[in-house]
Design a protein around this motif. Structure first.
Motif, PDB file in Angstrom:
ATOM      1  N   LEU B 121       0.891  -1.174   0.000  1.00 55.25           N
ATOM      2  CA  LEU B 121       0.000   0.000   0.000  1.00 55.25           C
ATOM      3  C   LEU B 121       0.923   1.217   0.000  1.00 55.25           C
ATOM      4  N   ARG B 122       0.914   1.935  -1.106  1.00 60.28           N
ATOM      5  CA  ARG B 122       1.886   3.024  -1.302  1.00 60.28           C
ATOM      6  C   ARG B 122       1.208   4.383  -1.110  1.00 60.28           C
ATOM      7  N   GLY B 123       1.846   5.208  -0.335  1.00 65.86           N
ATOM      8  CA  GLY B 123       1.395   6.589  -0.205  1.00 65.86           C
ATOM      9  C   GLY B 123       2.223   7.456  -1.141  1.00 65.86           C
ATOM     10  N   VAL B 124       1.534   8.190  -1.985  1.00 62.87           N
ATOM     11  CA  VAL B 124       2.258   8.992  -2.982  1.00 62.87           C
ATOM     12  C   VAL B 124       1.801  10.447  -2.882  1.00 62.87           C
ATOM     13  N   GLU B 125       2.614  11.311  -3.453  1.00 68.50           N
ATOM     14  CA  GLU B 125       2.247  12.728  -3.489  1.00 68.50           C
ATOM     15  C   GLU B 125       1.594  13.052  -4.824  1.00 68.50           C
ATOM     16  N   GLU B 126       0.987  14.187  -4.880  1.00 65.06           N
ATOM     17  CA  GLU B 126       0.333  14.631  -6.102  1.00 65.06           C
ATOM     18  C   GLU B 126       1.352  14.627  -7.251  1.00 65.06           C
ATOM     19  N   GLY B 127       0.963  14.087  -8.346  1.00 68.83           N
ATOM     20  CA  GLY B 127       1.855  14.074  -9.511  1.00 68.83           C
ATOM     21  C   GLY B 127       2.684  12.806  -9.617  1.00 68.83           C
ATOM     22  N   ALA B 128       2.476  11.858  -8.673  1.00 73.05           N
ATOM     23  CA  ALA B 128       3.242  10.603  -8.711  1.00 73.05           C
ATOM     24  C   ALA B 128       3.024   9.873 -10.041  1.00 73.05           C
ATOM     25  N   GLU B 129       1.823  10.038 -10.578  1.00 69.33           N
ATOM     26  CA  GLU B 129       1.516   9.336 -11.837  1.00 69.33           C
ATOM     27  C   GLU B 129       2.401   9.817 -12.983  1.00 69.33           C
ATOM     28  N   ARG B 130       2.903  11.049 -12.903  1.00 64.52           N
ATOM     29  CA  ARG B 130       3.781  11.560 -13.970  1.00 64.52           C
ATOM     30  C   ARG B 130       5.141  10.848 -13.948  1.00 64.52           C
ATOM     31  N   LEU B 131       5.424  10.204 -12.839  1.00 63.68           N
ATOM     32  CA  LEU B 131       6.708   9.509 -12.703  1.00 63.68           C
ATOM     33  C   LEU B 131       6.587   8.016 -13.054  1.00 63.68           C
ATOM     34  N   ARG B 132       5.402   7.592 -13.514  1.00 68.39           N
ATOM     35  CA  ARG B 132       5.216   6.202 -13.940  1.00 68.39           C
ATOM     36  C   ARG B 132       4.819   6.200 -15.402  1.00 68.39           C
ATOM     37  N   GLN B 133       5.701   5.654 -16.231  1.00 68.32           N
ATOM     38  CA  GLN B 133       5.413   5.610 -17.665  1.00 68.32           C
ATOM     39  C   GLN B 133       4.152   4.802 -17.928  1.00 68.32           C
ATOM     40  N   GLY B 134       3.337   5.311 -18.787  1.00 63.80           N
ATOM     41  CA  GLY B 134       2.151   4.557 -19.232  1.00 63.80           C
ATOM     42  C   GLY B 134       1.027   4.546 -18.213  1.00 63.80           C
ATOM     43  N   PHE B 135       1.118   5.388 -17.175  1.00 63.56           N
ATOM     44  CA  PHE B 135       0.066   5.391 -16.152  1.00 63.56           C
ATOM     45  C   PHE B 135      -1.261   5.828 -16.770  1.00 63.56           C
ATOM     46  N   THR B 136      -2.300   5.022 -16.571  1.00 65.50           N
ATOM     47  CA  THR B 136      -3.641   5.382 -17.049  1.00 65.50           C
ATOM     48  C   THR B 136      -4.645   5.009 -15.969  1.00 65.50           C
ATOM     49  N   LEU B 137      -5.547   5.892 -15.727  1.00 69.03           N
ATOM     50  CA  LEU B 137      -6.645   5.571 -14.819  1.00 69.03           C
ATOM     51  C   LEU B 137      -7.709   4.884 -15.668  1.00 69.03           C
TER      52      LEU B 137
END
Lengths: 228, 389
Positions: B121-137
């Motif tokens: 269970l990872r706690g991330v900050e706003e914008g963490a998705e920009r640091l993961r290639q191919g991230f899609t909701l």
């Protein structure tokens, strides 16, 4: 004209460390178109001699010539080719391939030639016709009687038109009627197609179909004229 | 050629007479190839999941010597110092593109076995998705700041029960609402649950501590600039590597373990080889009379050798194909999970690549070739006198 010339032929082998001589200093000539029955007691070397004439066994010493060519010193590869070109074998237990039908069995020697599939088919039809078993071409050995199987084996032996047919007890596994039929067939091949036939047999009645009978005993031949 | 084909055809036609033994050879080779390809599919899938996860232009920053996120610890002060470092991409408002993160291990129930397994269970900050290639909701929405909400990776949704979007789940003493599902294209992040870092810190009494910081590197020099900065800053003691390197290091141990399975397949191959040998030897033995007859007719020893060898190769190749098809049908694309770095489950898809299949077929051919060698020599040297047997 001589087909075979055997000079000073000997065959020895070792059994349990003991040297056994089958025959020693055997000399013989077989003419083209002859039909010879070789008889003799078990162990006299009849089949051994037949094997050497067919190039599937070699003498311990002496020479075997067939149409002037020595065959006793040919390499295995050349001997295979020689057998394919000159000899047709007929065995006591037919030696047909159980997974091939009659026509396919007859075709086997033709696969060693350069004949086209169409030509092979023609040759097969002719051979089966000669032995009178054309109507069984698609039958497998297990679907044929002993006599019919031996006819297929004869067709296989003659299909590539060899000069000589070597027959090892060809009627040894047949009833009298079938045996006579096969022997008449051999006689016909000898008289009409001029095939040289050398037949090993224990059966005096079979030997009567040959032009001449040779009795091999204690390493020597004793010739007897056939009743033919 | 004709005589070789004829002998081969004869051999093949006679297989039904030795059906049981031939099938045993086919199945033993199939088993060997299946074991080999099964392990290769595991290795490929696991390695691909971890290797694909990492990005060359993202650095992961841990406390010096910690090796994995789970062992690392960074204070808020550390994070502030890191975010001022050179070599990090900054956005239009001059804020660093970074995410300070922490994670805890929670229990999930695996759909397949109904047993508990660890999930990160990872706690991330706003914008963490920009640091993961191919991230899609792919479903739902992002978690709301300050709320006990989770978004879940696709792999978690697939392998674990209770993580459907819209549902709630109790993890430890906390109840979470699943608000979204994300995908990173099958990477290791798809095995994670995400929430806001601050929420996780509060619910798990982590104060203001983090375990890692991810930053977007500013060009090829970004990493060295960041490393130089950290080395020269006495208040920091950090390990800084690219994310790609981080996951490659994490993958090594597990990949090595799985590769041991491939070695097992090679050992099994020796058994299959003995089986092929036995079958072919029996095949020749059963046909000594036929082979001798063919030789007497004029067929060469070479054709007997090649015919027997081709039969052996054919049985082995069929076995190889059966094994490969079985693995492909059963395992290719199958979702699996195993313990990854950080003692958490990594969800990955088994992947049977063409090169793996080629390797499997080469192994099968090897078994056929060496299993058939001695029987083929025997076929070529059958004594002609056997014709009278």
């Amino acid at each position: 004209m001589n087909l075979y010339t055997l000079r000073d032929l000997s065959k020895r082998y070792s059994r349990g460390g003991e040297a056994v001589t089958i025959f020693e200093g055997l000399n013989m000539q077989i003419a083209q178109g002859d039909f010879i029955a070789i008889m003799g007691p078990s162990g006299s070397g009849k089949t051994t001699l037949l094997n050497m004439l067919g190039g599937i066994d070699r003498p311990s010493s002496g020479t075997i010539e067939c149409q002037g060519e020595r065959i006793d010193n040919l390499s295995e590869a050349r001997l295979s080719k020689w057998r394919a070109a000159h000899v047709g074998f007929i065995f006591q237990f037919y030696n047909l391939m159980p997974t091939l039908n009659a026509a396919q069995n007859v075709e086997l020697p033709l696969l060693l030639t350069k004949l086209s599939p169409k030509q092979r088919k023609e040759h097969i039809a002719t051979a089966l016709d000669i032995v009178g078993i054309s109507d069984r071409a698609k039958h497998y050995p297990r679907q044929l009687s002993g006599g019919q199987q031996q006819r297929v084996a004869i067709a296989r032996a003659i299909v590539s038109d060899p000069k000589v047919l070597l027959c090892d007890e060809p009627t040894g596994d047949l009833d009298r009627v079938s045996a006579d039929s096969v022997l008449e067939m051999l006689q016909l091949l000898n008289s009409k197609l001029n095939k040289t036939i050398i037949m090993v047999t224990h059966d005096p009645a079979a030997a009567k179909y040959a032009r001449r009978e040779l009795r091999l005993d204690k390493g020597r031949f004793i010739e007897q004229e056939s009743a033919q | 050629m004709r005589q070789t084909l004829a002998v081969t055809a004869l051999n093949i036609k006679s297989i039904p007479q030795r059906l049981g033994m031939s099938l045993a050879t086919v199945m033993s080779v199939a088993l060997v190839v299946a074991v080999m390809l099964g392990f290769m599919a595991l290795t490929n899938g696991f390695a691909a999941t971890l290797n694909n996860a990492g990005s060359e232009d993202v650095a992961i920053i841990l406390r010096a010597g910690s090796q994995a996120e789970l062992n690392s610890g960074l204070s808020r002060d550390d994070v502030v110092l890191i975010e001022t470092a050179p070599g990090i991409v900054r956005d239009a408002e001059d804020r660093p593109v970074s995410s300070a993160e922490l994670y805890v291990v929670v229990d999930g129930i695996k759909r397949s076995s109904q047993t508990e397994a660890n999930l990160p269970l990872r706690g991330v900050e706003e914008g963490a998705e920009r640091l993961r290639q191919g991230f899609t909701l792919v479903e739902g929405r992002m978690f709301a700041p300050g709320a006990a909400e989770l978004i879940v990776g696709e792999g978690v949704g697939r392998e674990f029960q209770g993580f459907d979007v819209g549902s709630t789940i109790r993890l430890g003493s906390n109840v979470w609402t699943i608000v979204g599902k994300f995908s990173t294209g099958g990477t290791v992040f798809d095995s994670e649950l995400w929430t806001e870092a601050g929420v996780l810190q509060n619910l798990y009494q982590r104060g203001a501590s983090y375990q890692s910081v991810r930053v977007k590197l500013d060009g090829p020099e970004g990493l060295s600039q960041l490393q130089d900065y950290a080395e020269n800053e006495p208040r920091l003691s950090l390990d800084i590597i690219t994310e790609k390197q981080y996951f490659a290091d994490q993958a090594v141990g597990m990949t090595r373990l799985i590769s041991a399975g491939v070695a097992l397949a090679y050992i099994m191959a020796i058994g299959a080889l003995a089986g092929a040998w036995n079958t072919m030897y029996s095949s020749v033995d059963a046909r000594v009379h036929e082979i001798a007859t063919l030789r007497a007719i004029g067929f060469s020893g070479g054709s007997a050798f090649i015919g027997t060898m081709l039969e052996s190769l054919m049985l082995a190749a069929i076995g190889g194909l059966v094994g490969a098809i079985a693995v492909y049908v059963i395992f290719d694309g199958m979702s699996a999970s195993t313990l990854g770095g950080g003692f958490t489950q990594v969800v990955f898809s088994l992947s049977l690549t063409p090169s793996s299949i080629i390797s499997g077929m080469i192994l099968a051919i090897f078994v056929g070739l060496f299993g058939g060698l001695v029987p083929s020599i025997r076929a070529a040297t059958v004594p002609l006198l056997q014709v009278h047997r």
